[in-house]
Design a protein around this motif. Sequence first.
Motif, short mmCIF file in Angstrom:
data_model
loop_
_atom_site.label_atom_id
_atom_site.label_comp_id
_atom_site.label_asym_id
_atom_site.label_seq_id
_atom_site.Cartn_x
_atom_site.Cartn_y
_atom_site.Cartn_z
N SER A 177 25.82 8.17 -90.17
CA SER A 177 25.59 7.19 -89.11
C SER A 177 25.15 5.83 -89.63
O SER A 177 25.49 4.80 -89.04
N ASP A 178 24.40 5.82 -90.73
CA ASP A 178 23.90 4.54 -91.24
C ASP A 178 24.91 3.81 -92.11
O ASP A 178 24.68 2.67 -92.51
N ARG A 179 26.05 4.44 -92.39
CA ARG A 179 27.07 3.80 -93.25
C ARG A 179 28.39 3.55 -92.53
O ARG A 179 29.32 3.00 -93.12
N VAL A 180 28.49 3.96 -91.27
CA VAL A 180 29.76 3.84 -90.54
C VAL A 180 29.67 2.73 -89.52
O VAL A 180 28.66 2.54 -88.86
N MET A 181 30.77 1.98 -89.40
CA MET A 181 30.97 1.09 -88.27
C MET A 181 32.29 1.48 -87.62
O MET A 181 33.15 2.09 -88.25
N PHE A 182 32.43 1.18 -86.35
CA PHE A 182 33.66 1.46 -85.62
C PHE A 182 34.35 0.15 -85.30
O PHE A 182 33.71 -0.88 -85.09
N SER A 183 35.68 0.18 -85.24
CA SER A 183 36.43 -0.96 -84.74
C SER A 183 37.58 -0.44 -83.89
O SER A 183 37.94 0.73 -83.97
N GLY A 184 38.15 -1.33 -83.08
CA GLY A 184 39.28 -0.92 -82.26
C GLY A 184 39.74 -2.03 -81.34
O GLY A 184 39.02 -2.99 -81.08
N MET A 185 40.98 -1.87 -80.85
CA MET A 185 41.57 -2.82 -79.92
C MET A 185 41.29 -2.47 -78.47
O MET A 185 41.35 -3.33 -77.59
N GLU A 186 41.02 -1.18 -78.21
CA GLU A 186 40.86 -0.70 -76.84
C GLU A 186 39.44 -0.97 -76.34
O GLU A 186 38.47 -0.41 -76.86
N VAL A 227 35.63 3.01 -89.24
CA VAL A 227 36.52 3.94 -88.55
C VAL A 227 37.22 3.15 -87.45
O VAL A 227 36.60 2.78 -86.46
N ASP A 228 38.51 2.87 -87.68
CA ASP A 228 39.29 2.09 -86.72
C ASP A 228 39.91 3.05 -85.71
O ASP A 228 40.80 3.83 -86.06
N VAL A 229 39.43 3.01 -84.48
CA VAL A 229 39.85 3.95 -83.45
C VAL A 229 41.10 3.39 -82.76
O VAL A 229 41.04 2.35 -82.12
N LYS A 230 42.22 4.09 -82.92
CA LYS A 230 43.51 3.58 -82.43
C LYS A 230 43.73 3.84 -80.95
O LYS A 230 44.36 3.04 -80.27
N LEU A 231 43.27 4.98 -80.46
CA LEU A 231 43.50 5.36 -79.06
C LEU A 231 42.18 5.79 -78.43
O LEU A 231 41.36 6.45 -79.05
N ALA A 232 42.01 5.42 -77.16
CA ALA A 232 40.80 5.80 -76.44
C ALA A 232 40.90 7.26 -75.98
O ALA A 232 41.98 7.80 -75.80
N GLY A 233 39.74 7.89 -75.82
CA GLY A 233 39.71 9.21 -75.21
C GLY A 233 38.99 10.29 -76.00
O GLY A 233 38.60 11.31 -75.43
N TRP A 262 35.52 -5.57 -82.74
CA TRP A 262 36.63 -5.76 -81.81
C TRP A 262 37.84 -6.23 -82.60
O TRP A 262 37.79 -7.27 -83.26
N THR A 263 38.94 -5.46 -82.57
CA THR A 263 40.16 -5.80 -83.30
C THR A 263 41.09 -6.62 -82.42
O THR A 263 41.39 -6.21 -81.29
N LEU A 264 41.56 -7.75 -82.97
CA LEU A 264 42.40 -8.67 -82.22
C LEU A 264 43.62 -9.09 -83.03
O LEU A 264 43.51 -9.24 -84.25
N PRO A 265 44.77 -9.33 -82.36
CA PRO A 265 45.03 -9.10 -80.94
C PRO A 265 45.36 -7.63 -80.70
O PRO A 265 45.59 -6.87 -81.63
N LYS A 266 45.43 -7.26 -79.43
CA LYS A 266 45.82 -5.90 -79.08
C LYS A 266 47.33 -5.80 -79.16
O LYS A 266 48.05 -6.51 -78.45
N VAL A 267 47.81 -4.96 -80.05
CA VAL A 267 49.26 -4.78 -80.24
C VAL A 267 49.56 -3.30 -80.37
O VAL A 267 48.67 -2.49 -80.59
N SER A 268 50.83 -2.96 -80.22
CA SER A 268 51.25 -1.58 -80.45
C SER A 268 52.43 -1.59 -81.40
O SER A 268 53.37 -2.36 -81.21
#
Length: 200
Positions: free
Chosen positions: A66-75, A45-51, A93-99
């Motif tokens: 829960s046992d099959r999910v990982m999270f990723s994101g730039m924030e 689950v790539d989280v695009k925006l924080a909050g 951690w997704t790199l680089p941080k871009v929009s």
Amino acid sequence: PLPRDRPPLMVAHDRGDLAGRDHPSLVEALDAFTRAPLDQVEIDVDVKLAGREEEIVAAVREQGLSDRVMFSGMELESLRALAQLAPEMRRGWTLPKVSGDWRRSTLAKPFLRAAMANLRARLPRVVASRAAELGVWSVWVFHPLVSPRLVESAHASGLAVFAWTVDDVERQRELVALGVDGLVSNDPRTFRESIGVAAA
């Protein structure tokens, strides 16, 4: 329980994609992974925006994933929140941080090559110095920035390396030869040719 007084979280690549067509809600998408043939597939689950991390974690837990999910994101704020809310789930951690698609900017093109070369050189040190602080399991790196030094540095720090988003078969083969742990593609069918496996 999930809050019901906010718009549903939607599954889309970016704001432009979200505006351009209908999309499933996060709950609907996760529900699909509870049934065959997707009930054996691991999910990022790539989280695009924080909050809204609390809602995302609640949705994953409500679906029993829960046992099959990982999270990723730039924030970084989002990664830290997810670490507090769901320490048992893997984070990347997704790199680089871009929009947006910054590669399409006409104004940016003259500077892009130099900026990419500079970032490619610095990234192994950045990953080695910051990943432990963030407590991440993996780094998700824009594929032109993946280098032998980056893979070596990440692996030495105990991190998996995922390269995004690469649709070219030859580049996929190059990345596999460099030792990446995973590939992101808009067309997973290419994996049959590049690495000899069928996409799930």
